[in-house]
Design a protein around this motif. Structure first.
Motif, mmCIF file in Angstrom:
data_model
loop_
_atom_site.group_PDB
_atom_site.id
_atom_site.type_symbol
_atom_site.label_atom_id
_atom_site.label_comp_id
_atom_site.label_asym_id
_atom_site.label_seq_id
_atom_site.Cartn_x
_atom_site.Cartn_y
_atom_site.Cartn_z
ATOM 1 N N LEU A 1 -21.925 -16.956 -50.178
ATOM 2 C CA LEU A 1 -22.125 -17.519 -51.511
ATOM 3 C C LEU A 1 -20.798 -17.707 -52.243
ATOM 4 N N PHE A 2 -19.891 -16.764 -52.049
ATOM 5 C CA PHE A 2 -18.544 -16.895 -52.618
ATOM 6 C C PHE A 2 -17.901 -18.181 -52.110
ATOM 7 N N ALA A 3 -18.009 -18.402 -50.793
ATOM 8 C CA ALA A 3 -17.408 -19.594 -50.193
ATOM 9 C C ALA A 3 -18.051 -20.868 -50.734
ATOM 10 N N ARG A 4 -19.361 -20.857 -50.829
ATOM 11 C CA ARG A 4 -20.048 -22.072 -51.277
ATOM 12 C C ARG A 4 -19.670 -22.398 -52.721
ATOM 13 N N ASN A 5 -19.594 -21.381 -53.565
ATOM 14 C CA ASN A 5 -19.236 -21.606 -54.969
ATOM 15 C C ASN A 5 -17.799 -22.075 -55.128
ATOM 16 N N HIS A 6 -16.942 -21.697 -54.179
ATOM 17 C CA HIS A 6 -15.531 -22.081 -54.264
ATOM 18 C C HIS A 6 -15.170 -23.189 -53.282
ATOM 19 N N ARG A 7 -16.200 -23.801 -52.687
ATOM 20 C CA ARG A 7 -16.019 -24.936 -51.782
ATOM 21 C C ARG A 7 -15.092 -24.590 -50.618
ATOM 22 N N LEU A 8 -15.269 -23.384 -50.079
ATOM 23 C CA LEU A 8 -14.457 -22.914 -48.956
ATOM 24 C C LEU A 8 -15.266 -22.982 -47.667
ATOM 25 N N PRO A 9 -14.649 -23.345 -46.556
ATOM 26 C CA PRO A 9 -15.370 -23.354 -45.282
ATOM 27 C C PRO A 9 -15.699 -21.939 -44.822
ATOM 28 N N VAL A 10 -16.875 -21.805 -44.212
ATOM 29 C CA VAL A 10 -17.345 -20.520 -43.698
ATOM 30 C C VAL A 10 -17.423 -20.579 -42.177
ATOM 31 N N ILE A 11 -16.876 -19.569 -41.532
ATOM 32 C CA ILE A 11 -17.035 -19.416 -40.086
ATOM 33 C C ILE A 11 -18.000 -18.265 -39.853
ATOM 34 N N SER A 12 -19.101 -18.555 -39.196
ATOM 35 C CA SER A 12 -20.111 -17.541 -38.893
ATOM 36 C C SER A 12 -19.787 -16.891 -37.553
ATOM 37 N N ALA B 1 -22.474 -23.655 -42.394
ATOM 38 C CA ALA B 1 -21.186 -23.062 -42.017
ATOM 39 C C ALA B 1 -20.328 -24.105 -41.304
ATOM 40 N N PHE B 2 -19.029 -23.965 -41.438
ATOM 41 C CA PHE B 2 -18.088 -24.892 -40.791
ATOM 42 C C PHE B 2 -18.260 -24.836 -39.276
ATOM 43 N N HIS B 3 -18.409 -23.613 -38.749
ATOM 44 C CA HIS B 3 -18.656 -23.455 -37.313
ATOM 45 C C HIS B 3 -19.371 -22.121 -37.092
ATOM 46 N N TYR B 4 -20.182 -22.078 -36.027
ATOM 47 C CA TYR B 4 -20.928 -20.873 -35.676
ATOM 48 C C TYR B 4 -20.419 -20.359 -34.329
ATOM 49 N N LEU B 5 -19.739 -19.204 -34.351
ATOM 50 C CA LEU B 5 -19.322 -18.534 -33.129
ATOM 51 C C LEU B 5 -20.375 -17.479 -32.825
ATOM 52 N N VAL B 6 -21.109 -17.684 -31.751
ATOM 53 C CA VAL B 6 -22.277 -16.862 -31.452
ATOM 54 C C VAL B 6 -22.001 -15.996 -30.232
ATOM 55 N N PRO C 1 -29.406 -23.285 -23.630
ATOM 56 C CA PRO C 1 -28.762 -24.537 -24.061
ATOM 57 C C PRO C 1 -28.714 -24.657 -25.582
ATOM 58 N N LEU C 2 -27.661 -25.291 -26.071
ATOM 59 C CA LEU C 2 -27.497 -25.487 -27.511
ATOM 60 C C LEU C 2 -28.427 -26.579 -28.009
ATOM 61 N N ARG C 3 -28.871 -26.445 -29.263
ATOM 62 C CA ARG C 3 -29.628 -27.512 -29.897
ATOM 63 C C ARG C 3 -28.978 -27.948 -31.212
ATOM 64 N N LYS C 4 -27.879 -27.297 -31.595
ATOM 65 C CA LYS C 4 -27.181 -27.606 -32.842
ATOM 66 C C LYS C 4 -25.697 -27.834 -32.569
ATOM 67 N N GLU C 5 -25.099 -28.749 -33.349
ATOM 68 C CA GLU C 5 -23.659 -28.959 -33.278
ATOM 69 C C GLU C 5 -22.930 -27.820 -33.986
ATOM 70 N N ARG C 6 -21.596 -27.861 -33.892
ATOM 71 C CA ARG C 6 -20.727 -26.871 -34.537
ATOM 72 C C ARG C 6 -21.091 -25.449 -34.096
ATOM 73 N N THR C 7 -21.435 -25.292 -32.841
ATOM 74 C CA THR C 7 -21.865 -23.995 -32.311
ATOM 75 C C THR C 7 -21.165 -23.731 -30.982
ATOM 76 N N THR C 8 -20.630 -22.529 -30.831
ATOM 77 C CA THR C 8 -19.996 -22.120 -29.577
ATOM 78 C C THR C 8 -20.547 -20.768 -29.163
ATOM 79 N N LEU C 9 -21.060 -20.683 -27.941
ATOM 80 C CA LEU C 9 -21.518 -19.405 -27.391
ATOM 81 C C LEU C 9 -20.348 -18.722 -26.701
ATOM 82 N N LEU C 10 -20.171 -17.448 -27.003
ATOM 83 C CA LEU C 10 -19.020 -16.694 -26.494
ATOM 84 C C LEU C 10 -19.464 -15.307 -26.046
#
Length: 370
Positions: free
Chosen positions: A111-122, A160-165, A172-181
């Motif tokens: 929420l902090f990021a969204r209010n300040h227009r900052l990218p979030v990495i999950s 989120a800007f990107h999801y590191l999972v 298999p992935l079904r969403k973009e901006r997602t990396t399985l690690l």
């Protein structure tokens, strides 16, 4: 670069894996941490700039989630907790202006990021539920639980800007901006030398299954049990059972030398057992579908077995499977935390370039879809 890092405080798995990444990030960047629950004390001992906040909690009775009690205690906690979070919010606004936010399933930093227009990495394992495709045959009988859990996960950190999972299974992935690690591992686990022993490592915090000790006795195998006798300060022997007080060093030693593991469906211990190639009999907490999903994939890969509860028949079935599970686990390969750390550094650098533009681009893309 300035990074705000949020860690959810429910359970200690989020804190132990965040510790690994925070140790790396702190070498290169200025990092502030927002965290709730027991995880605050754990991280505050290891890092500076740790901000305690109120966070969501789950109420348990035995080995199941008490849904209404969970709702009530969180409504009560929010009355006092949210003002505290707002106070922390303004303190951060005045004292620290982050360039990027990293969130381990934690809402305040998001929420902090969204209010300040900052990218979030999950960075977490939970987003796999929503961002991957799962075989309907495997989910048979769990469809409602799956859809409910997926909706909750989807609502947690949208946009989120990107999801590191993190994961040890790769649907298999079904969403973009997602990396399985690969799973994030404590240095103590990476350094542990896996050896073949005869004992079962048992980790159970539930006291409702009164038959559990007798079932374990009938296995005929030595069992080293953690979590069931939290009042003890030294080993307590009962036939082939040894109840042990918790010690991180002792627990890891018992894990690395175990024949197999009997535990819940929590991701952290399961992933550590997989890394050390230890078969797992998983007994997920009732009402936590994420744990059930972990156990289902564990069984699908041949790394262990899922059981809704422990019975003598299920235990015997598992012990017969152990040699096949060990063979399957022999093919598991992971180079420590190398891939995750490289991916996080890459996404932080990319996110910093976007900074104020990310939410505008995301919202425009969402409006186009609509």
């Amino acid at each position: 670069m300035r990074i705000l890092y949020g860690v959810v405080g429910e359970g200690m798995g989020h804190a132990t894996r965040s510790r690994v990444l925070l140790e790396e990030l702190s070498k290169e960047h200025e990092v502030h941490i927002v965290v709730s629950g027991r995880a605050k004390d754990y991280l505050a001992k290891r890092f500076q700039n740790v901000h305690g906040i109120w966070g969501f909690t789950i109420a348990y009775e035995g080995n199941s989630v008490k849904k209404w009690q969970t709702v009530l205690q969180n409504v009560t906690g929010a009355v006092k907790g949210w003002p505290q979070n707002i106070r922390q919010y303004f303190e951060l606004v005045e004292e620290f202006k982050p360039d990027v936010v990293v969130s381990d399933f934690e809402s305040f930093s998001y929420l902090f990021a969204r209010n300040h227009r900052l990218p979030v990495i999950s960075v977490d394992n939970m987003q796999l539920i929503n961002r991957c495709k799962h075989d309907p045959a495997m989910l048979a009988g769990f469809e409602d639980d799956f859809e409910t859990t997926r909706a909750l996960v989807k609502s947690k950190l949208p946009g989120a800007f990107h999801y590191l999972v993190t994961t040890f299974f790769y649907p298999p992935l079904r969403k973009e901006r997602t990396t399985l690690l690969p799973s994030i591992l404590r240095p103590e686990i990476i350094d542990a030398k896996s050896e073949q022993g005869e004992h079962l490592l048992v980790y159970q915090t539930s006291t409702t299954n009164a038959a559990l000790p007798e079932i374990l006795k009938q296995s005929g195998l030595p069992c080293r049990i953690y979590g069931m006798r939290r009042d003890i300060t030294e080993d307590l022997h009962d036939g082939n059972l040894v109840y042990r007080p918790f010690s991180e060093k002792g627990f890891i030693d018992d894990l690395r030398t175990a024949r197999a593991v009997i535990a819940g469906g929590g991701y952290t211990l399961m992933s550590e057992a997989v890394y050390l190639r230890k078969p797992v009999l998983s007994l997920p907490v009732q009402g936590q579908f994420e744990q059930v999903l972990n156990a289902l994939y564990l069984e699908k890969l041949g790394y262990g077995m899922y059981a809704p509860e422990l019975t003598l028949e299920r235990l015997r079935d598992f012990l017969q499977r152990v040699p096949r599970c060990q063979e399957a686990l022999h093919g598991y390969v992971q180079d420590g935390n190398k891939l995750m750390i490289e991916a996080l550094r890459e996404q932080i650098a990319r996110a910093a370039e976007y900074k104020g533009r990310w939410w505008e681009e995301f919202e425009q893309a969402e409006a186009t879809k609509g």
